[in-house]
Every structure is written in structure tokens, then in C-alpha cells.
Design a protein around this motif. Structure first.
Motif, PDB file in Angstrom:
ATOM      1  N   UNK A   1     -37.456 -22.057   3.046  1.00 14.26           N
ATOM      2  CA  UNK A   1     -36.695 -20.858   2.684  1.00 14.26           C
ATOM      3  C   UNK A   1     -37.302 -20.170   1.464  1.00 14.26           C
ATOM      4  N   UNK A   2     -37.719 -20.952   0.482  1.00 16.81           N
ATOM      5  CA  UNK A   2     -38.283 -20.340  -0.719  1.00 16.81           C
ATOM      6  C   UNK A   2     -39.630 -19.687  -0.427  1.00 16.81           C
ATOM      7  N   UNK A   3     -40.413 -20.279   0.457  1.00 20.77           N
ATOM      8  CA  UNK A   3     -41.676 -19.645   0.824  1.00 20.77           C
ATOM      9  C   UNK A   3     -41.421 -18.349   1.581  1.00 20.77           C
ATOM     10  N   UNK A   4     -40.411 -18.335   2.435  1.00 21.63           N
ATOM     11  CA  UNK A   4     -40.051 -17.105   3.139  1.00 21.63           C
ATOM     12  C   UNK A   4     -39.582 -16.027   2.164  1.00 21.63           C
ATOM     13  N   UNK A   5     -38.827 -16.437   1.157  1.00 18.08           N
ATOM     14  CA  UNK A   5     -38.383 -15.484   0.143  1.00 18.08           C
ATOM     15  C   UNK A   5     -39.568 -14.891  -0.625  1.00 18.08           C
ATOM     16  N   UNK A   6     -40.509 -15.748  -0.988  1.00 21.04           N
ATOM     17  CA  UNK A   6     -41.698 -15.268  -1.699  1.00 21.04           C
ATOM     18  C   UNK A   6     -42.466 -14.277  -0.822  1.00 21.04           C
TER      19      UNK A   6
ATOM     20  N   UNK B   1     -38.947  -5.621  -3.622  1.00 23.16           N
ATOM     21  CA  UNK B   1     -37.892  -6.303  -4.354  1.00 23.16           C
ATOM     22  C   UNK B   1     -36.634  -6.335  -3.496  1.00 23.16           C
ATOM     23  N   UNK B   2     -35.773  -7.333  -3.725  1.00 26.30           N
ATOM     24  CA  UNK B   2     -34.585  -7.538  -2.912  1.00 26.30           C
ATOM     25  C   UNK B   2     -33.408  -7.942  -3.780  1.00 26.30           C
ATOM     26  N   UNK B   3     -32.205  -7.708  -3.276  1.00 29.06           N
ATOM     27  CA  UNK B   3     -31.006  -8.273  -3.868  1.00 29.06           C
ATOM     28  C   UNK B   3     -30.641  -9.535  -3.086  1.00 29.06           C
ATOM     29  N   UNK B   4     -29.693 -10.315  -3.617  1.00 31.70           N
ATOM     30  CA  UNK B   4     -29.212 -11.489  -2.891  1.00 31.70           C
ATOM     31  C   UNK B   4     -28.615 -11.066  -1.555  1.00 31.70           C
ATOM     32  N   UNK B   5     -27.899  -9.943  -1.558  1.00 31.21           N
ATOM     33  CA  UNK B   5     -27.291  -9.435  -0.327  1.00 31.21           C
ATOM     34  C   UNK B   5     -28.363  -9.123   0.708  1.00 31.21           C
ATOM     35  N   UNK B   6     -29.457  -8.505   0.276  1.00 29.43           N
ATOM     36  CA  UNK B   6     -30.563  -8.203   1.200  1.00 29.43           C
ATOM     37  C   UNK B   6     -31.128  -9.490   1.793  1.00 29.43           C
TER      38      UNK B   6
ATOM     39  N   UNK C   1     -30.365 -14.842   7.106  1.00 25.39           N
ATOM     40  CA  UNK C   1     -29.232 -15.389   7.829  1.00 25.39           C
ATOM     41  C   UNK C   1     -28.658 -16.645   7.221  1.00 25.39           C
ATOM     42  N   UNK C   2     -28.757 -16.764   5.902  1.00 27.56           N
ATOM     43  CA  UNK C   2     -28.230 -17.939   5.203  1.00 27.56           C
ATOM     44  C   UNK C   2     -27.125 -17.503   4.249  1.00 27.56           C
ATOM     45  N   UNK C   3     -26.355 -18.450   3.764  1.00 33.18           N
ATOM     46  CA  UNK C   3     -25.223 -18.136   2.902  1.00 33.18           C
ATOM     47  C   UNK C   3     -25.692 -17.601   1.556  1.00 33.18           C
ATOM     48  N   UNK C   4     -24.811 -16.838   0.918  1.00 38.09           N
ATOM     49  CA  UNK C   4     -25.137 -16.278  -0.388  1.00 38.09           C
ATOM     50  C   UNK C   4     -25.375 -17.356  -1.441  1.00 38.09           C
ATOM     51  N   UNK C   5     -24.542 -18.417  -1.508  1.00 36.15           N
ATOM     52  CA  UNK C   5     -24.822 -19.467  -2.504  1.00 36.15           C
ATOM     53  C   UNK C   5     -26.170 -20.145  -2.293  1.00 36.15           C
ATOM     54  N   UNK C   6     -26.543 -20.355  -1.026  1.00 40.45           N
ATOM     55  CA  UNK C   6     -27.825 -21.014  -0.744  1.00 40.45           C
ATOM     56  C   UNK C   6     -29.002 -20.130  -1.176  1.00 40.45           C
ATOM     57  N   UNK C   7     -28.910 -18.842  -0.838  1.00 37.73           N
ATOM     58  CA  UNK C   7     -29.976 -17.918  -1.236  1.00 37.73           C
ATOM     59  C   UNK C   7     -30.054 -17.829  -2.760  1.00 37.73           C
TER      60      UNK C   7
END
Length: 336
Positions: free
Chosen positions: A23-28, A35-40, A46-52
Motif C-alpha cells: 500500500x505504501x509503495x502504491x501511495x508513493x 499531491x493527494x489528500x487522505x480522501x483522494x 479502496x481502503x479505510x481512512x484510518x489505514x491510509x
């Protein structure tokens, strides 16, 4: 101290541990694009806000990304230093055929398109009354007078107005330029602008539908480029500024007019604002990154009694390339 472009073994190990999870590699990989927000990120992955949020926190602790609070939102982007360069290099080495990354990119593009359509819908609904809605800041005549002072009395050959709206700047500066082009993404706005130009007999100015992120104008073809009250509507203001800089002739000037940082959250929902203003330091970093020298900054602040009004800031920057006897390019020529 580590040399420029390098970091310590401890930092390197922290960076490797941070990206050593899917997940972190996908985020990178996503943050290497925009740039992105947590909501984006939540919508794309497709993962929960706390996890992201947890994954972003770990990436930030490893100095691979930076967080930039803006009102109740927080934007994340890759760092600018050696850690950020490491992350970009890593993403560049990932296979472009990876199915997971392809799917992430498709969802990212869909999200960006939805946001663009939302803004376009807003502009279309407001096209006829847009000029009357600028009551949240200094009076229009004060802002316009400050713009004229910033640009000085000398005439210039060509003028580009990005996000031209109703075409007001084309009218305001009509005595200064030989030719001018206004670009906007809203067909409704352009209809108003064309009517205004016709009414004022400004045949030397024209307007065109276009994408501020991908300008269909020749590079190095405008003496003055203006971006007036546009950046706060954009998800990627730095990308738009890069396009504006590309259009500047050597020695040309970029004039930016927008809001200083503020906390009026209702502007997000009611007026489609993506950014709650821009700090001097942030704008200077962006301009220096484009090899533009910031020459002048002017703040038009409200009075103490105008508690619901915003400060308008004008930034004037110059392209420092040497002016040569380069051939004259028709700035109105559309390029693919």
C-alpha cells in the motif's frame, strides 16, 4: 551533514522500510504523479481512512513525503530533498505494465476528471454573474490598479490571460499590448468574454477554450502572462504555473493574483475552492523552481472591520533568460 542528493545509512534504511509494503509503495507511485489528500487516496486505493492515514504517517516519518495542512484538509506530496529523489527514482523503475499500478492510475484519472467536471459545472452555472461574486476581497478597482502599477507604464507585445473568465483583464490591459489571448476551460465563460470583447471593439484580443495544464500555445511566445484568481480552484497549481512559465518569452513577466492563506472553509463547498490561499514562501518556492525571479509581492489586506474579507496578493516574477534576437512567434498560433 549529508552531501546534496545523499542521505545517511539510517535515513536510507528508514526509507527502504517505509516503501517495503504494497500500500505504501502504491501511495508513493500516486504521489509521484500528483499531491493527494487522505480522501483522494482512500477513494483510489479502496481502503479505510484510518489505514491510509497510518501509511501516510509512516511515509512522512521516513521523510519520503511531506504533509501540508490547509484548513481542515491536509495535502501530501513527495519531499523535495534526497528522500523525495529516491522515491521518484524508485517509481520510475517500476514496470509501467504492472496491473495494480495501472488500475490505481485509472482510478486517479477518474477522480481528477470528476473534480474537473465539478468545477466546470460550477463555472457554467455562474458564468453570467461571476464578476459580481468577487465581493469577498478588496474592491475590483483596487486590485486592478495594483496590477497596473505592478506591470508599469511600458507597452508589451503579447499578453496571455489564463483562466480569462469574462475577459476583464483583456479589456483592462488593452492599451498596453499589441495582441492578446485569453484561455478558459468554461465554454459559458468564453461566451461572456467574447460578448464583452465585441462590445468593447477589442479585435486585437481573442479567447480560446483550453486546458491550463496543457496550453496549446507556442513556447516562449508571450511577454506577459497573467493568472488571476485561478490557482485556488486547481488541484495542481504548481503544474499550471509550469505551463505559464513555458509560455513566457525570455525576459517575460508572470503576474499572479490570488488569495493569501485564510480559513473560510465554506468556500470549498459553496464556491468550489480547492485551496484556501497561498503563502508567500510557498509561491516563492514554486517560482524559483521554474527559474523565475520574484520581483515584487503586494498584499491588499482588508480593514480591521472587514472580518469576512480576504487578503489579495499579487506576485510578479520575471524569466531571467537573456533576451536575444529570437524570431517573433505568433502567440495566437495553436499548437498540438
Amino acid at each position: 551533514m549529508a552531501e546534496q542528493g545523499t542521505f545517511s545509512m539510517e535515513t536510507g534504511l528508514a526509507a527502504l522500510r517505509a516503501v517495503g509494503e504494497e500500500t505504501r509503495l502504491r501511495l508513493v507511485a500516486l504521489l509521484a504523479k500528483s499531491e493527494l489528500t487522505v480522501k483522494d487516496a482512500t477513494a483510489i486505493l479502496g481502503q479505510s481512512q484510518p489505514r491510509i492515514s497510518r501509511h501516510l504517517k509512516l511515509l512522512a516519518e521516513a521523510q519520503l513525503i511531506k504533509r501540508y495542512p490547509e484548513g481542515s484538509w491536509v495535502y501530501y506530496r513527495l519531499s523535495e530533498g534526497a528522500e523525495g529523489a529516491f522515491a521518484r527514482d524508485l517509481v520510475a523503475r517500476l514496470s509501467e505494465h504492472d496491473e495494480v499500478l495501472i488500475a490505481d492510475q485509472a482510478r486517479f484519472e477518474a477522480l481528477r476528471k470528476a473534480k474537473a467536471e465539478e468545477a466546470a459545472t460550477y463555472f457554467a452555472s455562474k458564468a453570467q454573474t461571476w464578476d459580481q461574486e468577487r465581493s469577498l476581497h478588496a474592491a475590483d478597482h483596487e486590485v486592478e490598479e495594483a496590477m497596473l502599477r505592478a506591470l508599469g507604464d511600458a507597452d508589451f507585445r503579447s499578453f496571455l490571460d489564463l483562466g480569462t473568465g469574462t475577459g476583464r483583464l483583456l479589456e483592462l490591459l488593452s492599451s498596453r499590448y499589441e495582441t492578446a489571448l485569453g484561455i478558459d476551460a468554461s465554454h459559458d465563460m468564453l461566451a461572456v468574454a467574447r460578448a464583452n470583447l465585441a462590445r468593447n471593439g477589442l479585435s486585437k484580443a481573442q479567447v480560446r477554450h483550453g486546458d491550463i495544464y496543457a496550453l496549446s500555445v507556442p513556447p516562449r511566445s508571450f511577454d506577459v502572462v497573467a493568472v488571476h484568481q485561478v490557482l485556488h480552484f486547481l488541484d495542481e497549481p504548481a503544474r499550471a504555473l509550469a505551463e505559464a512559465a513555458r509560455a513566457l518569452r525570455p525576459g517575460g513577466r508572470l503576474l499572479i493574483i490570488d488569495f493569501a492563506p485564510h480559513g473560510l472553509e465554506f468556500l470549498r463547498d459553496e464556491h468550489a475552492h480547492r485551496r484556501l490561499g497561498f503563502a508567500h514562501e510557498q509561491m516563492q518556492r514554486w517560482l524559483e523552481g521554474l527559474d523565475l525571479e520574484l520581483e515584487q509581492v503586494t498584499d491588499l489586506a482588508p480593514t480591521a472591520q472587514e472580518t469576512q474579507k480576504l487578503t489579495v496578493t499579487l506576485w510578479l516574477a520575471r524569466d531571467q533568460r537573456v533576451i536575444t534576437d529570437m524570431p517573433v512567434v505568433d502567440p495566437n498560433r495553436e499548437v498540438a
